[in-house]
Scaffold this active site. Structure first.
Site, short mmCIF file in Angstrom:
data_model
loop_
_atom_site.label_atom_id
_atom_site.label_comp_id
_atom_site.label_asym_id
_atom_site.label_seq_id
_atom_site.Cartn_x
_atom_site.Cartn_y
_atom_site.Cartn_z
N LYS A 93 0.84 -1.21 0.00
CA LYS A 93 0.00 0.00 0.00
C LYS A 93 0.87 1.26 0.00
O LYS A 93 0.79 2.11 0.88
CB LYS A 93 -1.00 0.01 1.15
CG LYS A 93 -2.00 -1.15 1.07
CD LYS A 93 -3.09 -1.07 2.14
CE LYS A 93 -4.09 -2.20 2.04
NZ LYS A 93 -3.59 -3.50 2.47
O1 S5P Z 1 -9.53 -2.91 1.64
C1 S5P Z 1 -8.75 -3.81 1.88
C2 S5P Z 1 -7.57 -3.98 1.13
C3 S5P Z 1 -6.74 -5.05 1.42
S1 S5P Z 1 -5.42 -5.34 0.35
N1 S5P Z 1 -9.02 -4.70 2.86
C4 S5P Z 1 -8.18 -5.74 3.18
O2 S5P Z 1 -8.51 -6.52 4.07
N2 S5P Z 1 -7.00 -5.91 2.47
C5 S5P Z 1 -6.05 -7.01 2.79
O3 S5P Z 1 -6.69 -8.26 2.59
C6 S5P Z 1 -5.56 -7.00 4.24
O4 S5P Z 1 -4.33 -6.29 4.33
C7 S5P Z 1 -5.39 -8.49 4.56
O5 S5P Z 1 -4.09 -8.93 4.22
C8 S5P Z 1 -6.38 -9.19 3.64
C9 S5P Z 1 -7.69 -9.62 4.29
O6 S5P Z 1 -7.48 -10.58 5.27
P1 S5P Z 1 -8.70 -11.35 5.99
O7 S5P Z 1 -8.02 -12.11 7.08
O8 S5P Z 1 -9.64 -10.32 6.52
O9 S5P Z 1 -9.33 -12.23 4.94
#
Ligand code: S5P
Length: 266
Positions: A93
């Site tokens: 990011k």
């Molecule tokens: O808006 C966002 C963008 C990203 S890249 N929301 C997110 O959650 N992410 C990323 O996606 C976050 O940094 C994490 O690595 C992943 C989601 O993880 P989860 O455990 O919630 O599925």
């Protein structure tokens, strides 16, 4: 199945070799899953990629959250990802001015040397994309930028007018691989797809088979619905790496995402 059949217009319109590579791998594995490998030890990361590598189509990393990171172990980890035929996507990011973003591609982690994709906010203006592209060029590599057009987290400040402007500037830039969209809200995603058009990728975090609110403001939507609404890749973290059976979970996300794609183009 051939990628052209599975992906339809997205395959036809794609101009990025990286996007074609991703669609080929996703078709081979029948999985539109990008594994968000958010474990904080190298041992945990190795265990994860060895188990679920065959069932995912890309690997997303946060290189700076690993407690026992070393350059040697990381190089080995990237090798495991290549062995599993995965694009490596560092979710850094980036948000600074172009020349600093270029320098941040180097440094201790040397992201430019092993990443195929990185995320960036467009808050500082479009030169950030040129800065990141210059970072890859500095080591004679190619890569693609995923611009954050939407986010999955509650209360985020990426309002619709901002999203539209990111899309406007990003769709005309060859260094932009695609956009991050909000996987938790299919209606937002549909709008995003209509403004992005058919050429660029939309990848979406904020998906989980258990729909609803996650930890600390994260929101989750259904993976198949996200694909149906126009997502080309579901980014799944805790749904896989925190599961009691990561392999079974990775397979379940793969199936949901693949069915979504077949239904979308059917
Ligand atoms: O808006 C966002 C963008 C990203 S890249 N929301 C997110 O959650 N992410 C990323 O996606 C976050 O940094 C994490 O690595 C992943 C989601 O993880 P989860 O455990 O919630 O599925």
């Amino acid at each position: 199945m051939e990628p052209s059949e599975a992906w339809g217009v997205r395959w036809e319109m794609a101009t990025s070799p990286l996007a074609k590579r991703y669609m080929e791998v996703a078709t081979d594995k029948q999985s539109l899953v990008c594994l968000a490998a958010d474990r904080n030890t190298m041992a945990g990361l190795f265990e994860l990629i060895e188990a679920v590598g065959p069932f995912v189509a890309a690997l997303k990393t946060h290189v700076d959250l690993v407690d026992d990171w070393t350059a040697e172990a990381w190089a080995q980890f990237c090798q495991s990802a290549h062995d599993a035929n995965l694009l490596i996507f560092e979710d850094r990011k980036f948000a600074d001015i172009g020349k600093i973003s270029r320098s941040q591609m180097a440094g201790v982690y040397d992201i430019r040397s092993w990443s195929d994709l990185v995320t960036a906010h467009l808050i500082s203006g479009p030169d950030i994309v040129d800065g990141l592209q210059a970072g890859w060029a500095d080591v004679d590599r190619n890569g693609g930028v995923l611009l954050l057009a939407q986010m999955s987290s509650r209360g985020n400040l990426l309002h619709p007018a901002y999203t539209d402007e990111v899309v406007q500037k990003g769709t005309v830039h060859s260094g932009v691989f695609g956009f991050i969209g909000n996987g938790s809200r299919p209606d937002e995603l549909q709008h995003l797809r209509s403004t992005v058009g058919e050429e660029k990728m939309i990848w979406t975090p904020g998906v989980n088979l258990a729909v609803g609110d996650g930890e600390m403001g994260q929101r989750y939507g259904d993976p198949a619905e996200a694909v149906l609404a126009g997502s080309d890749c579901i980014i799944v973290g805790s749904g896989i790496h925190k599961s009691s059976d990561p392999v079974a979970s990775a397979k379940a996300y793969a199936l949901a995402s693949w069915n979504g794609l077949i239904q979308r183009n059917g």
